[in-house]
Scaffold this motif. Structure first.
Motif, short mmCIF file in Angstrom:
data_model
loop_
_atom_site.label_atom_id
_atom_site.label_comp_id
_atom_site.label_asym_id
_atom_site.label_seq_id
_atom_site.Cartn_x
_atom_site.Cartn_y
_atom_site.Cartn_z
N GLY A 318 0.81 -1.21 0.00
CA GLY A 318 0.00 0.00 0.00
C GLY A 318 0.84 1.26 0.00
N LEU A 319 1.90 1.27 0.77
CA LEU A 319 2.74 2.46 0.87
C LEU A 319 3.48 2.75 -0.43
N ALA A 333 10.39 -4.98 -5.39
CA ALA A 333 11.02 -4.15 -6.41
C ALA A 333 10.50 -2.72 -6.33
N ARG A 334 9.20 -2.55 -6.11
CA ARG A 334 8.63 -1.20 -6.00
C ARG A 334 9.07 -0.53 -4.72
N VAL A 362 7.81 8.25 -0.87
CA VAL A 362 7.66 9.05 -2.08
C VAL A 362 8.07 8.14 -3.23
N CYS A 363 7.17 7.89 -4.15
CA CYS A 363 7.43 6.93 -5.23
C CYS A 363 8.46 7.46 -6.22
N SER A 364 8.91 6.59 -7.08
CA SER A 364 10.07 6.88 -7.93
C SER A 364 9.86 8.12 -8.80
N ARG A 366 8.18 10.61 -7.94
CA ARG A 366 8.10 11.71 -6.97
C ARG A 366 6.81 12.51 -7.07
N ARG A 367 5.74 11.85 -7.59
CA ARG A 367 4.44 12.53 -7.69
C ARG A 367 3.39 11.87 -6.81
N ARG A 368 3.77 10.86 -6.05
CA ARG A 368 2.86 10.19 -5.13
C ARG A 368 3.53 10.07 -3.77
N LEU A 369 2.82 10.49 -2.74
CA LEU A 369 3.32 10.42 -1.37
C LEU A 369 2.30 9.66 -0.53
#
Length: 378
Positions: A318-319, A333-334, A362-364, A366-369
């Motif tokens: 989820g995170l 991997a994610r 913060v996803c790769s 950098r638009r999702r937190l």
């Protein structure tokens, strides 16, 4: 039921202190009379059911008997523990929880080779499923242990919730903190809490991109899987949120971005109540989530190792924006593509006793937190 067992069971409800009965059980086990312990446990379980759970003495001595058999290596101890465990087999929640507990006890105290009887004799399926992953967590190669390998690698239990977990540990899981048991109790580390293992604070920048709350009930439930028991079975609070960012979020802007998100856990944060943010390696995030799930909050013992492992992977999924049904390898991997942080704040939301968690990813791109905050108190 032998006269000796019958006498103990009959006199138990009148006792204000059962440690004398514990000592009797300890002597019998030391003398190799594990059959007596199992007989006593079976009689106690039956008495407790007839009593409707009103006499605490039955459950106290029963737990001591089970622990003693399960955590003490020795000829026949596993088989006698299994007699006792199998008597509670059933489809209800209490029976499933008992199997989780028993599996954790057995894996912590017995050599893997001695546990093959669980898979070759009569035993609850839930016990077997939990025991497989309790052993995996302890570094056992279950695919090479005679008696266990055939069951563990069989496709017949893949429908089970634990059947989706791999039979080997990932690199992330190497830092798992496991419960330690003895006949008299248990212990475990708590890799969270106020100002626990803090690292260097990330410097805050003046600007952070605007954010939109994109949390769905499904996403919140997945992120909060590892701390669900803190709310359902203790006094805890959980905040699980996801935000879409108008522009890529730089690492230096994370401390400035958090207070601007409208998080309940940071309400009241400001100049006098600072938010401390630190870089958090993914394996530390795993360690926190697994401990939270497996050991529980202030008033619950948690999901134990096997289901704690499952819940921790669900929270990680989820995170990092994966689906709860994604294979562990894809989730890992994610996880490694994300930037991970932990945070704390002295706001009224956090109890600041021992059970405080604050994680941010913060996803790769950098638009999702995503945020997971949890707290509990006794």
């Amino acid at each position: 039921m032998s006269d000796r067992v019958q006498k103990i069971v009959a006199e138990l409800p009148e006792l204000g202190d059962v440690t004398g009965v514990w000592r009797t059980a300890d002597r019998c086990l030391a003398e190799g009379d594990n059959v007596f312990l199992a007989d006593l446990g079976l009689a106690l379980a039956a008495a407790g059911r007839s009593d409707g759970g009103r006499s605490w003495q039955y459950s106290s001595v029963l737990d001591h008997v089970l622990r003693s058999l399960a955590v003490t290596p020795g000829p026949g101890n596993v088989a006698q523990a299994l007699r006792l465990i199998s008597s509670a087999d059933g489809a209800g929640a209490a029976a499933r929880e008992f199997s989780r507990y028993a599996a954790s006890l057995l894996a912590s105290g017995q050599p893997a080779e001695d546990l093959s009887v669980v898979f070759t004799g009569k035993a609850p399926e839930e016990l077997r499923a939990c025991l497989v992953h309790e052993l995996v967590l302890r570094g056992v190669d279950v695919e090479r242990v005679p008696g266990i390998a055939g069951w563990a690698t069989s496709p017949h239990w893949r429908h089970h919730p634990l059947g989706t977990l791999p039979l080997t540990l990932s690199e992330l899981e190497g830092a798992s903190d496991l419960l330690s048991y003895s006949a008299r109790g248990s212990s475990h580390p708590m890799p969270y809490g106020p100002s626990r293992d803090r690292r260097a604070k990330v410097a805050a920048a003046a600007h952070a991109p605007s954010a939109e709350d994109t949390t769905t009930p499904a996403a919140a439930g997945l992120i909060g899987a590892a701390v669900a028991d803190w709310v359902e079975k203790s006094n805890g609070r959980v905040e699980a949120r996801v935000f879409g960012l108008a522009a890529p979020l730089e690492a230096v802007s994370v401390p400035g971005a958090l207070p601007a998100l409208g998080l309940e856990c940071l309400r009241g944060a400001g100049r006098k109540t600072a938010v401390t943010v630190a870089a958090c390696p993914p394996d530390q995030a795993w360690r926190v989530l697994f401990a939270a799930a497996s050991t529980g909050g202030a008033y619950h013992h948690g999901a134990r190792g096997a289901y704690g492992r499952l819940a921790a992977w669900r929270s990680l999924a989820g995170l990092c924006g994966a689906a709860g049904t994604d294979p562990v390898e894809e989730v890992e991997a994610r996880v490694r593509e994300c930037a991970w942080y932990d945070f704390e704040a002295g706001t009224p939301w956090f109890e600041r006793v021992a059970w405080d968690i604050g994680l941010v990813t913060v996803c790769s791109e950098r638009r999702r937190l995503a945020v997971l905050a949890a707290t509990d108190t006794d």
